[in-house]
Design an enzyme around this catalytic site. Structure first.
Site, PDB file in Angstrom:
ATOM      1  N   LYS A  50       0.507  -1.017  -0.276  1.00 24.36           N
ATOM      2  CA  LYS A  50       0.120  -0.177  -0.339  1.00 24.36           C
ATOM      3  C   LYS A  50       0.586   1.515   0.132  1.00 24.36           C
ATOM      4  O   LYS A  50       0.222   1.786  -0.385  1.00 24.36           O
ATOM      5  CB  LYS A  50      -0.771   0.010   1.128  1.00 24.36           C
ATOM      6  CG  LYS A  50      -2.140  -0.912   1.259  1.00 24.36           C
ATOM      7  CD  LYS A  50      -3.084  -0.583   0.433  1.00 24.36           C
ATOM      8  CE  LYS A  50      -4.097  -2.208   1.251  1.00 24.36           C
ATOM      9  NZ  LYS A  50      -5.709  -1.619   0.051  1.00 24.36           N
ATOM     10  N   SER A  75      -9.249   1.255   8.368  1.00 22.93           N
ATOM     11  CA  SER A  75      -7.977   1.241  10.195  1.00 22.93           C
ATOM     12  C   SER A  75      -7.204  -0.028   8.836  1.00 22.93           C
ATOM     13  O   SER A  75      -6.222  -0.403  10.867  1.00 22.93           O
ATOM     14  CB  SER A  75      -8.789   0.642  11.135  1.00 22.93           C
ATOM     15  OG  SER A  75     -10.400  -0.410  10.760  1.00 22.93           O
ATOM     16  N   TYR A 112       3.304   6.321  12.692  1.00 23.75           N
ATOM     17  CA  TYR A 112       3.879   7.379  11.583  1.00 23.75           C
ATOM     18  C   TYR A 112       3.721   8.823  11.376  1.00 23.75           C
ATOM     19  O   TYR A 112       4.040   8.788   9.714  1.00 23.75           O
ATOM     20  CB  TYR A 112       3.526   6.350  10.291  1.00 23.75           C
ATOM     21  CG  TYR A 112       4.221   4.917  10.000  1.00 23.75           C
ATOM     22  CD1 TYR A 112       5.753   4.668   9.852  1.00 23.75           C
ATOM     23  CD2 TYR A 112       3.524   3.888   9.953  1.00 23.75           C
ATOM     24  CE1 TYR A 112       6.056   3.197   9.829  1.00 23.75           C
ATOM     25  CE2 TYR A 112       3.708   2.752  10.292  1.00 23.75           C
ATOM     26  CZ  TYR A 112       5.125   2.678   9.680  1.00 23.75           C
ATOM     27  OH  TYR A 112       5.452   0.728   9.844  1.00 23.75           O
TER      28      TYR A 112
END
Lengths: 311, 311
Positions: A50, A75, A112
């Site tokens: 992704k 999520s 992140y």
């Protein structure tokens, strides 16, 4: 879509992604009867393919769009991917997550650098909350799979695989929202030498299988699968690509997914998530048909909860 | 020992082993403060570096010795390594195992073609049974760690690591029977550029740490560690090498081993066994001392029971 668009996308995102290794296993070749080349996106940054789509979509934005940030509701792996890609490109990421999402997923997004906005756990609430942020912050909404730049980004894993192994006869990927399988199919079309793309999908969420049969986007009434990354449905941007370029979807049972996952853990000593085991399970299920062929498998991701394993 | 002996050994075994990849992780570099190069022997054939030593020892035998087969007593990775190396070299392998060994270990040995001879679960019984096979079958006994050719074989992992990264300042390995750390120390001496070898050992079985202090081979009265590959003691062939060439042994607690193992699983998405996590745990424990240095870590193996994980 053209080969140039794929090429440009790959060039654009190269500095934000890892070129992941391609692994082989004599034992798994013997078990399957085919010669398999595993493209290890479980070793990708944040642990899944992704990252490619997220980096592709953000890097395509104008400077003004970048200055207002990006928003998605997820999520799963895309939430982490968008957070990390945004951080790498110095862009703000707003992540709409259901308040019921596991703490470990929230922590990963925060780690992140993504900003989490919690909402009630319904699709309607998620969409409304994301829309509110689009309006208030002028942030650009990015969809995890139904976005052409995301699709092109996901296709770059197959580009790298085909650069190293140009004569693959098949590439197998999992099918969830459709971004990976669509991007892979484009890459196989433009970079392959008569390379057929096959999707793997759990029987429990076989919306894409049924969509290919009926010619329109089907949905799942229940989603009781261990492959939690594959519960989503196709979209109006990736479905036409899948209809045109994906040859077949093979469905697998839950126990077949778990055994395929365990085989890869035990024999290859690498960690993959349940969704990631689906295409290998599909190959094993129909292995007679693929004997002595050269097959690429996109190992899509390795984000698992070690405290909650199926074996 | 000379550099030529190491070189010859490496040449001799190359066709029986994998040249395993060296992986890096920005996240683990950030956590440790050092630049780490992980030599992935968990991806070695049969899942551990022991394949190198076994192939080295068997390939050194005369044709007559080979025709009579080899024998060892082990229920761990060396049993599997000797079985597979023997099969690769078309030699018969007799593996003496305690009758109490887990079925999964017996199955692995059988799967690699070894012939299992069961005996009561005491060291004396194991040694007597192995001796009986030496006498009856004229098979050559091979020790898992206290054998010069085994030691040289284990050192070839560090040779490959140093070929790719010649300026490593340290190499960390686990310390069990002493074969890996001794072989690595020889490789670092002959192939490195001022490269220091450091062993990692659990406090629970710190016989090698105490042996280095006292100057003679010490034993463990108990062996309550999760690092089941490190319960063995040093031998009279590897200990002099360790005394000469290994600078230091760092001891770690059981919870430090488990966290180091979990960090590698979660961040690198690769499967390592508990013993294999010990040198990384040792580095993390003393990380201030190793800040900004280039460190090689031999990831020794990846054979774990997925049904019995410590997290």
């Amino acid at each position: 879509m053209t080969k140039k668009e794929l090429q440009d996308c790959h060039q654009r995102i190269k500095k934000y992604i890892h070129r992941t290794p391609v692994l082989t296993s004599t034992l798994l070749n013997n078990i399957s009867g085919a010669q398999i080349f595993f493209k290890c996106e479980n070793f990708q940054r944040m642990g899944a393919f992704k990252m490619r789509g997220a980096a592709s979509a953000i890097s395509k934005l104008s400077d003004i769009q970048k200055s207002h940030g990006v928003v998605t509701h997820s999520s799963g792996n895309f939430a982490q991917a968008l957070s990390l890609a945004a951080k790498s490109l110095d862009v703000k990421a707003y992540i709409v997550m259901p308040s019921t999402a596991p703490q470990v997923k929230k922590d990963a997004v925060k780690g992140y650098g993504g900003e989490i906005i919690e909402c009630p756990p319904t699709l309607q609430d998620r969409e409304q909350t994301a829309f509110k942020i689009q309006t208030e912050k002028k942030a650009t909404f990015l969809h995890p799979s139904n976005d052409l730049d995301v699709i092109l980004g996901q296709g770059t894993a197959a580009i790298e695989l085909l650069e190293e192994h140009p004569y693959l006869e098949y590439i197998f990927t999992p099918v969830g929202g459709g971004g990976l399988v669509a991007g892979t199919a484009l890459a196989a079309h433009f970079y392959g030498t008569d390379c057929t793309v096959i999707g793997g999908e759990p029987f429990e969420v076989d919306d894409a299988y049924r969509s290919l049969k009926s010619g329109k986007i089907e949905t799942n009434s229940t989603t009781n699968t261990i492959a939690d990354g594959l519960k989503t449905q196709l979209g109006d941007i990736n479905f036409p690509i899948i209809k045109n370029y994906v040859d077949e979807i093979i469905r697998v049972e839950e126990d077949e997914i778990i055994s395929a996952m365990q085989l890869i853990w035990e024999r290859m000593k690498i960690i993959i998530e349940p969704s990631c085991a689906v295409p290998f399970a599909a190959l094993l299920k129909e292995k007679q048909r693929f004997e002595n062929t050269k097959i690429g498998i996109i190992l899509s991701g390795g984000n698992v909860d070690l405290k909650n394993l199926p074996f």
